[in-house]
Scaffold this active site. Structure first.
Site, short mmCIF file in Angstrom:
data_model
loop_
_atom_site.label_atom_id
_atom_site.label_comp_id
_atom_site.label_asym_id
_atom_site.label_seq_id
_atom_site.Cartn_x
_atom_site.Cartn_y
_atom_site.Cartn_z
N GLY A 367 0.79 -1.21 0.00
CA GLY A 367 0.00 0.00 0.00
C GLY A 367 0.83 1.26 0.00
CG ASP A 481 -1.19 -4.84 7.75
OD1 ASP A 481 -2.21 -5.56 7.75
OD2 ASP A 481 -0.67 -4.42 6.70
#
Length: 676
Positions: A367, A481
C-alpha cells in the site's frame, strides 16, 4: 355504412397494434440524446442534468464525490436460458480533469440488482461508488461493471492509470486493457486518453450463446472499430439476476474530474440503436472563442507570439535539464533527524544499487509503494522500499515514526538498516530476505513446502518478535497489520515480522490515541471494526488468525465451492466434532506432531476470541507455545457476554459471527466433558 364502420374498426385495431408494438419495444430498449427527455433518470449523489440535456455525474467543487444515474425502470433478463440472455448498449462520455492530466477516479457502466447504493455500501475514490472495503469481491452483489479507470490502484491490480476493465462483483477486473481503439483504416491499435476532455464513444455487446462481453471504444467521430478492445469469456446468466437496473456510476478522490454522459442507447434483446452524434449536447467550454473579426489575432502578431513562446520553451527546457542534472540526487535534511540514529544512505548509492529502480528489480508491492532488490557497494544485498507521499506534513510524521523503528533490535523483526529522504519520496533500506514472504510460500510457491516443524518455528519466532514490540521495548509498539504477507523468511527459514508502515507507538501504561481504522480485512478484531481503537489485544487477535492460516494453509476468508468459508468458523467446527487436527494443511500429508498441531489450532481459536478480555497477552502466548498446554481457567471465558457485545454490531469482522461463537462454545464444552 357497414363498410365505413368496418374501416373505422380496422384503423382503431391497427393503431392499437402499433401502440402495443411500440410499448413492447420500449420495454426492451431506450435511447437518450438529451437527458431531460422522458423517462427522466433516477439520480443520486452529485449527479445533475444541464439545461442542454448533458448528464454530469461528478464535478470539481469538492473531493470524495459519488454520482449515480439509473434508468428508472428495472429490466427483465432471461437468465434462466444463457442462450437468450443478451444486451447491447453504446454511449458517449467525456472526462475532464481539474488539472491537466491529473484527475480521478473514473466511471463505470453498471448492471445492478438495486437502484439504491447507499454511502455505507458504495465508497468514493478508488471504489467508483460501487463497493466498499468489506463487500468488494462478494459474489452476493450480482454486479457487472465496465470501468473507465483513470487512477492506478495497486490494491485492485490496476495495469495503469488509463484503462478499461470488465468487473464482476469486484474492482479487481476479470479482464482489462489500456485504453485504445482499432483503426479500420490503418489496421492497427491506436492509444486513446480517457481524460483527454474529448467525447469518446463506447459499445458494449453481450450475446448469451457466445458468453463473450465485447467492449469497444473510439473517438466520437470514428465509426465503430471492427475489433473490440476487450473480449473475455463470462457467463453472465450465472452472475446477474432476472431483474436488473442499468446505470452509470462515477467517483472522485483527492484529485477531481468532471464526468459527463452525452448520449445513451440500450437494447436488451438486440443491437442498440446508433446514436445521432449531431443531436448530442455540447460540453461546457472554459472560455468563448472570438466573435468579431477585429478580435482575431493578426498574422504578424501570431508569428511574434510563436517565436517568443518558442524561445521561452527552449530556455525552460535548458533550465530544466540543468536543474534535473544538478538535483538528480538532491536530498532533504532536517536537524531533528540526527536524534533518530539510523544510517543515512545517499540517493546516488541507492539509485545504483537498484539499477535505477528498474521494474525487473521489484520484489514486492504494498500500500505504501514498491520494494526493490539492491546490492550496495559493499556487496551487501538489501531491500529498498520506495515510498511516495503527496503531503509534506504526512511525510514528516512518516519520518518521525518509521525511522524510530531503526532502534528496534530483535532476531524476529526485519531490521531497518537506514533511509534516504528526497522531496516527495522516502527510501527505506531493510535486510534482504532471500526466501521472500510467508504468504507467497503458503499460496504461490509450489516448489517449496513448509513442514510442520518449520511452521511452528515461524509461529514461535513471530510471537517472540511481537512480544518484543509490546513489552520489551521502551515504548509499546502496535504493529496493526500482522499477516503472512508481512512475515519474511531469511536463509534459515526464520520468520521475521516486517512492514511497520501502519505501526503506532505509545508509552507503557497509557492508552493509544489513534482511532483511525487501518489494517487488513479478515485480520481486524471486532472492537477495532466497531470503535477503530487499536491495542495490543487487537494485535493478539490478528496473530491468532495468522496462526490458523499458517497451520491450515487457508485464507482467513475464502471460497469453498459456491460458499464463502470463514477460517475461524471452520476450525471451530472441526474442534466441536472432535477432529480439530483435520483442519491442518493437506500439503503436510499428515506428517506432524498431533499434540503440537492441536495446540496451535486451539490457541488460534482462543487468540481470535471476540471478547478482547479473553485474549491472553503475548507473554502468555509464548508460555502456552513453550508449555504445550492451555490452562482451563484461560479457556473457560464468558462467551455469553461476548455474544451480547458482538452480535448487535452493524460493522463486524466476518469471522466474528454468532455461528463462530457458538462453535467455540460447543468446542470448549466438548473439552470440558472430556475432562481436559
Amino acid at each position: 355504412m357497414g363498410a365505413a364502420l368496418r374501416s373505422v374498426y380496422f384503423c382503431i385495431l391497427f393503431c392499437i397494434s402499433l401502440i402495443s408494438f411500440a410499448l413492447a419495444r420500449d420495454a426492451d430498449q431506450f435511447i437518450y440524446h438529451r437527458f431531460y427527455e422522458h423517462p427522466q433518470l433516477h439520480r443520486d449523489g452529485f449527479s445533475s442534468v444541464h439545461s442542454n440535456g448533458l448528464l454530469q455525474l461528478t464535478n470539481t467543487v469538492r473531493g470524495q464525490q459519488v454520482g449515480h444515474a439509473f434508468y428508472p425502470f428495472p429490466l427483465k433478463f432471461n437468465t434462466c436460458s444463457s442462450q437468450t440472455f443478451s444486451f447491447s448498449t453504446n454511449f458517449v462520455f467525456a472526462i475532464i480533469p481539474e488539472f491537466l492530466s491529473f484527475g480521478g477516479q473514473g466511471m463505470a457502466f453498471v448492471l445492478s440488482p438495486t437502484i439504491s447504493l447507499s454511502k455505507r455500501e458504495a465508497f468514493p475514490s478508488a471504489y467508483l461508488g460501487l463497493f466498499n472495503f468489506s463487500n468488494n469481491g462478494q459474489s452476493t452483489k450480482h454486479i457487472l461493471a465496465i470501468e473507465l479507470d483513470t487512477v492506478k490502484n495497486f490494491d485492485f491490480n490496476d495495469i495503469d492509470n488509463n484503462h478499461v476493465g470488465i468487473d464482476v462483483n469486484s474492482l479487481i477486473s476479470n479482464e482489462s486493457a489500456s485504453a485504445a481503439y482499432f483503426s479500420n483504416k490503418e489496421g492497427m491499435n491506436k492509444n486513446l486518453k480517457l481524460m483527454s476532455g474529448d467525447p469518446i464513444q463506447i459499445w458494449i455487446d453481450y450475446r448469451g450463446d457466445e458468453k463473450l462481453p465485447n467492449v469497444t471504444i473510439a473517438p466520437i467521430k470514428i465509426p465503430k472499430p471492427n475489433r473490440p478492445l476487450l473480449s473475455t469469456h463470462i457467463d453472465l446468466s450465472r452472475i446477474l439476476l432476472e431483474t436488473m437496473y442499468v446505470d452509470f456510476s462515477a467517483s472522485t478522490g483527492s484529485l477531481k474530474s468532471n464526468h459527463y454522459i452525452l448520449g445513451w442507447s440500450f437494447n436488451k434483446s438486440g443491437q442498440a440503436i446508433n446514436l445521432d452524434i449531431s443531436s448530442l449536447p455540447r460540453l461546457p467550454v472554459l472560455s468563448s472563442p472570438p466573435t468579431k473579426e477585429t478580435d482575431k489575432p493578426q498574422p504578424r502578431l501570431v508569428i511574434f507570439i510563436f517565436l517568443v513562446s518558442l524561445v521561452i520553451v527552449l530556455i525552460t527546457i535548458g533550465a530544466a535539464v540543468y536543474i534535473v542534472r544538478q538535483k538528480k540526487y538532491e536530498e532533504i535534511y532536517e536537524n531533528r533527524e540526527r536524534e533518530y540514529g539510523p544510517q543515512r544512505f545517499t540517493s546516488r548509492n541507492l539509485y545504483k544499487a537498484t539499477k535505477g529502480f528498474k521494474e525487473k528489480e521489484v520484489i514486492g508491492k504494498g500500500g505504501f509503494g514498491k520494494v526493490y532488490r539492491g546490492v550496495l557497494p559493499s556487496n551487501v544485498q538489501v531491500a529498498v522500499k520506495r515510498v511516495s507521499h503527496d503531503s509534506e506534513q504526512g511525510m514528516k510524521e512518516f519520518v518521525a515514526e518509521v525511522v524510530s523503528m531503526r532502534r528496534l533490535r530483535h532476531k524476529n523483526l526485519v531490521k531497518l538498516l537506514g533511509y534516504c529522504r528526497r522531496k516527495g519520496e522516502f527510501l527505506l533500506v531493510y535486510d534482504y530476505m532471500p526466501n521472500g514472504s510467508l504468504d507467497k510460500i503458503l499460496y504461490c510457491n509450489t516448489n517449496l513446502n513448509l513442514n510442520s516443524f518449520q511452521r511452528f518455528h515461524i509461529i514461535r519466532g513471530v510471537s517472540s518478535g511481537l512480544l518484543n514490540l509490546h513489552e520489551d521495548w521502551e515504548q509499546v509498539v502496535l504493529h496493526r497489520d500482522i499477516k503472512p504477507a508481512n512475515v519474511l523468511l531469511d536463509n534459515d527459514m526464520n520468520g521475521r515480522l516486517g512492514d511497520f508502515g501502519l505501526a503506532r507507538l505509545y508509552d507503557h501504561g497509557s492508552t493509544p490515541q489513534t482511532t483511525r481504522l487501518v489494517g487488513t480485512f479478515g485480520y481486524m478484531a471486532p472492537e477495532l471494526m466497531k470503535m477503530g481503537m487499536a491495542s495490543t489485544s487487537t494485535d493478539v487477535y490478528a496473530f491468532g488468525v495468522f496462526m490458523l492460516e499458517v497451520a491450515c494453509g487457508r485464507r482467513p476468508i475464502g471460497p469453498q465451492g459456491l460458499a464463502t468459508v470463514i477460517l475461524v468458523d471452520w476450525v471451530a467446527d472441526c474442534w466441536k466434532r472432535g477432529a480439530i487436527v483435520h483442519a491442518s494443511d493437506p500439503r503436510l500429508g499428515g506428517l506432524y506432531a498431533e499434540e503440537q498441531m492441536e495446540l496451535v489450532l486451539k490457541l488460534g481459536i482462543l487468540f481470535s476470541h471476540p471478547n478482547p478480555a479473553a485474549r491472553p497477552s503475548m507473554r502468555q502466548v509464548i508460555q502456552y507455545l513453550d508449555g504445550g498446554v492451555i490452562p482451563l481457567e484461560v479457556v473457560v471465558v464468558d462467551l455469553v457476554t461476548a455474544i451480547n457485545e458482538v452480535s448487535d454490531s452493524e460493522i463486524l469482522v466476518p469471522s466474528v459471527t454468532r455461528s463462530s461463537i457458538v462453535h467455540t462454545m460447543s468446542a470448549i464444552d466438548s473439552i470440558l466433558m472430556a475432562g481436559r
